[in-house]
Design a protein around this motif. Structure first.
Motif, PDB file in Angstrom:
ATOM      1  N   ARG A  82       0.840  -1.200   0.000  1.00  0.00           N
ATOM      2  CA  ARG A  82       0.000   0.000   0.000  1.00  0.00           C
ATOM      3  C   ARG A  82       0.875   1.250   0.000  1.00  0.00           C
ATOM      4  NH1 ARG A  82      -2.712  -1.099   4.334  1.00  0.00           N
ATOM      5  NH2 ARG A  82      -4.061  -2.523   3.235  1.00  0.00           N
ATOM      6  N   GLU A  83       1.948   1.214   0.765  1.00  0.00           N
ATOM      7  CA  GLU A  83       2.891   2.344   0.816  1.00  0.00           C
ATOM      8  C   GLU A  83       3.530   2.575  -0.560  1.00  0.00           C
ATOM      9  OE1 GLU A  83       7.146   3.189   2.954  1.00  0.00           O
ATOM     10  OE2 GLU A  83       5.633   2.106   4.117  1.00  0.00           O
ATOM     11  N   HIS A  86       1.378   4.471  -3.005  1.00  0.00           N
ATOM     12  CA  HIS A  86       1.240   5.915  -2.787  1.00  0.00           C
ATOM     13  C   HIS A  86       2.543   6.675  -3.017  1.00  0.00           C
ATOM     14  CE1 HIS A  86      -2.391   4.458  -0.778  1.00  0.00           C
ATOM     15  NE2 HIS A  86      -2.882   5.662  -1.056  1.00  0.00           N
ATOM     16  N   GLU A  88       5.727   8.498  -4.944  1.00  0.00           N
ATOM     17  CA  GLU A  88       5.932   9.333  -6.124  1.00  0.00           C
ATOM     18  C   GLU A  88       7.078   8.734  -6.934  1.00  0.00           C
ATOM     19  OE1 GLU A  88       4.338  12.148  -7.155  1.00  0.00           O
ATOM     20  OE2 GLU A  88       2.891  11.829  -5.544  1.00  0.00           O
TER      21      GLU A  88
END
Length: 109
Positions: A82-83, A86, A88
């Motif tokens: 999940r990290e 997210h 960039e």
């Protein structure tokens, strides 16, 4: 049931692609995630036609470039996957994320 997060990276800039994938792999290893890859896919040669106007007309020629791709899988560790979802990434690197739920053999829903 464990999840498998499949990541596919594509870029015309091989150095940016390799730096992105290598740094992600190192971060996953530091956090203790089970990671498979990166797997290198054959590069793809892309040709784009060039025109001197926006209106339909004669083609001036074409512009070609090479697209490089890498695949990476994260097994389990849902919070780390999940990290990663997210994070960039550089604009020059295209990232596709696919999540599969694996069921145990003999599992019936």
């Amino acid at each position: 049931m464990p999840f498998v997060t499949k990541l596919r990276f594509q870029s015309g800039d091989r150095d940016a692609l390799d730096d992105t994938v290598d740094s992600l792999r190192e971060m996953l290893e530091r956090k203790g995630a089970e990671c498979k890859g990166p797997h290198t896919e054959p590069s793809e040669r892309v040709r784009v036609p060039l025109y001197d106007r926006l209106a339909p007309g004669a083609e001036l020629g074409s512009w070609g470039y090479e697209v490089f791709a890498r695949r990476l899988e994260i097994h389990g560790n849902d919070h780390i996957a999940r990290e990663v979802g997210h994070m960039e990434f550089p604009d020059s690197v295209h990232v596709e994320i696919e999540v599969d739920q694996k069921r145990a053999v003999g599992y019936r829903a």
